[in-house]
Design an enzyme around this catalytic site. Structure first.
Site, PDB file in Angstrom:
ATOM      1  N   ILE A 183       0.822  -1.213   0.000  1.00 27.84           N
ATOM      2  CA  ILE A 183       0.000   0.000   0.000  1.00 27.84           C
ATOM      3  C   ILE A 183       0.861   1.271   0.000  1.00 27.84           C
ATOM      4  O   ILE A 183       0.418   2.316  -0.467  1.00 27.84           O
ATOM      5  CB  ILE A 183      -1.009  -0.009   1.171  1.00 27.84           C
ATOM      6  CG1 ILE A 183      -0.327  -0.150   2.525  1.00 27.84           C
ATOM      7  CG2 ILE A 183      -2.026  -1.135   0.999  1.00 27.84           C
ATOM      8  CD1 ILE A 183      -1.301  -0.134   3.718  1.00 27.84           C
TER       9      ILE A 183
ATOM     10  N   ASP B  18      16.585   1.089   7.238  1.00 28.49           N
ATOM     11  CA  ASP B  18      16.205  -0.201   7.822  1.00 28.49           C
ATOM     12  C   ASP B  18      15.583   0.070   9.184  1.00 28.49           C
ATOM     13  O   ASP B  18      16.276   0.462  10.128  1.00 28.49           O
ATOM     14  CB  ASP B  18      17.433  -1.113   7.949  1.00 28.49           C
ATOM     15  CG  ASP B  18      17.048  -2.476   8.506  1.00 28.49           C
ATOM     16  OD1 ASP B  18      15.858  -2.686   8.822  1.00 28.49           O
ATOM     17  OD2 ASP B  18      17.945  -3.322   8.629  1.00 28.49           O
TER      18      ASP B  18
ATOM     19  N   ASN C 276       4.883   3.933   7.233  1.00 28.63           N
ATOM     20  CA  ASN C 276       4.130   2.803   6.686  1.00 28.63           C
ATOM     21  C   ASN C 276       4.851   1.468   6.835  1.00 28.63           C
ATOM     22  O   ASN C 276       4.197   0.430   6.963  1.00 28.63           O
ATOM     23  CB  ASN C 276       3.868   3.128   5.197  1.00 28.63           C
ATOM     24  CG  ASN C 276       3.485   1.917   4.397  1.00 28.63           C
ATOM     25  OD1 ASN C 276       2.360   1.436   4.477  1.00 28.63           O
ATOM     26  ND2 ASN C 276       4.434   1.394   3.618  1.00 28.63           N
TER      27      ASN C 276
ATOM     28  N   TYR D 139       1.761  -9.154  16.179  1.00 30.78           N
ATOM     29  CA  TYR D 139       1.521  -8.083  15.207  1.00 30.78           C
ATOM     30  C   TYR D 139       0.413  -7.140  15.723  1.00 30.78           C
ATOM     31  O   TYR D 139       0.564  -5.920  15.715  1.00 30.78           O
ATOM     32  CB  TYR D 139       1.125  -8.676  13.852  1.00 30.78           C
ATOM     33  CG  TYR D 139       0.633  -7.651  12.863  1.00 30.78           C
ATOM     34  CD1 TYR D 139       1.527  -6.824  12.176  1.00 30.78           C
ATOM     35  CD2 TYR D 139      -0.734  -7.489  12.607  1.00 30.78           C
ATOM     36  CE1 TYR D 139       1.073  -5.873  11.279  1.00 30.78           C
ATOM     37  CE2 TYR D 139      -1.197  -6.542  11.702  1.00 30.78           C
ATOM     38  CZ  TYR D 139      -0.287  -5.739  11.043  1.00 30.78           C
ATOM     39  OH  TYR D 139      -0.733  -4.792  10.149  1.00 30.78           O
TER      40      TYR D 139
ATOM     41  N   LYS E 249       0.569  -3.077  16.873  1.00 35.97           N
ATOM     42  CA  LYS E 249      -0.242  -1.970  16.332  1.00 35.97           C
ATOM     43  C   LYS E 249      -1.033  -1.271  17.444  1.00 35.97           C
ATOM     44  O   LYS E 249      -1.245  -0.067  17.394  1.00 35.97           O
ATOM     45  CB  LYS E 249      -1.164  -2.498  15.225  1.00 35.97           C
ATOM     46  CG  LYS E 249      -0.402  -2.982  13.986  1.00 35.97           C
ATOM     47  CD  LYS E 249       0.343  -1.849  13.282  1.00 35.97           C
ATOM     48  CE  LYS E 249       1.043  -2.316  12.023  1.00 35.97           C
ATOM     49  NZ  LYS E 249       1.721  -1.239  11.279  1.00 35.97           N
TER      50      LYS E 249
END
Ligand code: NAP
Length: 326
Positions: free
Chosen positions: A36, A85, A111, A197, A201
């Site tokens: 994206i 990185d 992102n 994960y 977030k």
């Protein structure tokens, strides 16, 4: 966000093609070489951005992406590829130092992100914590002075937007009560990698809310958003049952990568009301945040992990607190 509202967004809402004119502006996209982020770069070039900086960990992949973007948009000389990185704070610092020399910087799309089930340490912490959270916020801190001086010089409004995820609603964060949550979550014996994960977030959302509380919208607009579930390479390394479920959900509900890219662009349109807010379907929608994030406990967790993060970042950049408020 409940399962029903997630399905409603995925099946019945298509964020509109962005139309804002980014003429003259320079925008950084971390991880802009694919997924994206790449599609956001394509939109931005079509919307007249003067320069799009693809901040990528593999320069060759960045150059290949730049070539494809130039071909498909007919814009040449507008893409800059820079090595970054996110698994290394040294790389983050070196990148931010190079960015001090750009003639203009208007917006940053944070992102770059990862999603795996294997445990490994990067930069001293579990890799999702390092890539998706610690170094992402560190980079935002380090770019603040450049964004501010550019805004002064060009009489413009700077923006930073963090790509988080609606999946943050799946878990709360009981580990916030530990003395050093980041260290605790980086212990392999305790780490629940199937959840990691989503937890990363969730932590990112809490930290963005706290960061925005320390920075005025008139200084830099800071927000976070979910792009929705989109086709991309994000789940390529997930295996087993989880992968089967994710693939089925993708087939049934995913937005195209191009539609996902629209949500990144919408998040960096200068929009002071979005400061400190969460965007869902490209609209401000704090009601889509999890009950945990909006609770009193969530607010305590937010302050605790902010404190823990600042202590970590201070070891890497002693002046880090002064970057928040000049
Ligand atoms: N797709 C979705 O449904 C979805 C939903 C919610 C949130 N998101 C978030 O959207 C963001 C973009 O993901 P995507 O879906 O476009 O996935 P993707 O296709 O896997 O793209 C991820 C990008 O991040 C880069 N990246 C990963 N680790 C990095 C590191 N250590 N340093 C620098 N760059 C790194 C990748 O670079 P390489 O090409 O070098 O690997 C790639 O450019 C992520 O933050 C993801 O969590 C995605």
């Amino acid at each position: 966000m409940s399962v029903l509202s997630f399905l409603h967004s995925q099946l019945f809402v298509t964020p509109p093609v962005p139309t804002y004119d980014f003429g003259g502006q320079t925008i950084i996209i971390t991880g802009g070489n694919r997924g994206i982020g790449f599609e956001a770069a394509r939109h931005l070039l079509k919307l007249n951005a003067k320069r799009v900086i693809l901040a990528v960990r593999a320069v060759q992949r960045g150059q290949d992406a730049a070539e494809e973007l130039e071909k498909s948009t007919g814009r040449s000389g507008s893409i800059q590829v820079e090595e970054l990185d996110m698994a290394s704070h040294e790389s983050v610092k070196a990148f931010a130092t190079r960015m001090e020399k750009v003639d203009r910087l208007d917006a940053v799309l944070l992102n770059a992100g990862m999603y795996i089930h294997e445990f490994y340490l990067a930069d001293g912490y579990e890799s999702h914590l390092t890539v998706n959270v610690i170094n992402t916020v560190f980079l935002a801190f380090l770019l603040l002075p450049t964004l501010r001086s550019s805004a002064d010089k060009h009489r413009s409004q700077s923006r930073i937007s963090f790509v988080s995820s609606d999946r943050h609603v799946m878990f709360s964060l009981p580990e916030w009560k530990e003395e050093k949550p980041f260290e605790f979550l980086s212990d392999e014996k305790r780490a629940k990698m199937q959840e990691r994960y989503m937890i990363s977030k969730l932590m990112l959302i809490l930290l963005v809310r706290e960061m925005a509380a320390h920075v005025k919208d008139s200084d830099v607009i800071i927000n976070t958003f979910t792009p929705g579930y989109c086709e991309s390479g994000l789940i390529d390394d997930i295996k087993g049952v989880a992968r089967v479920v994710l693939d089925l959900a993708k087939k049934a509900t995913a937005r195209t990568t191009e539609v996902g890219g629209r949500t990144l662009v919408a998040a960096i349109v200068p929009w002071p009301e979005s400061h400190g807010k969460y965007l869902n379907d490209s609209l401000i929608d704090d009601s889509a945040l999890s009950p945990f994030v909006r609770s009193e406990e969530g607010s305590q967790a937010q302050q605790k992990i902010w404190k823990d993060l600042l202590e970590i970042l201070e070891q890497r950049e002693p002046a880090v607190r002064s970057l928040i408020s000049p």
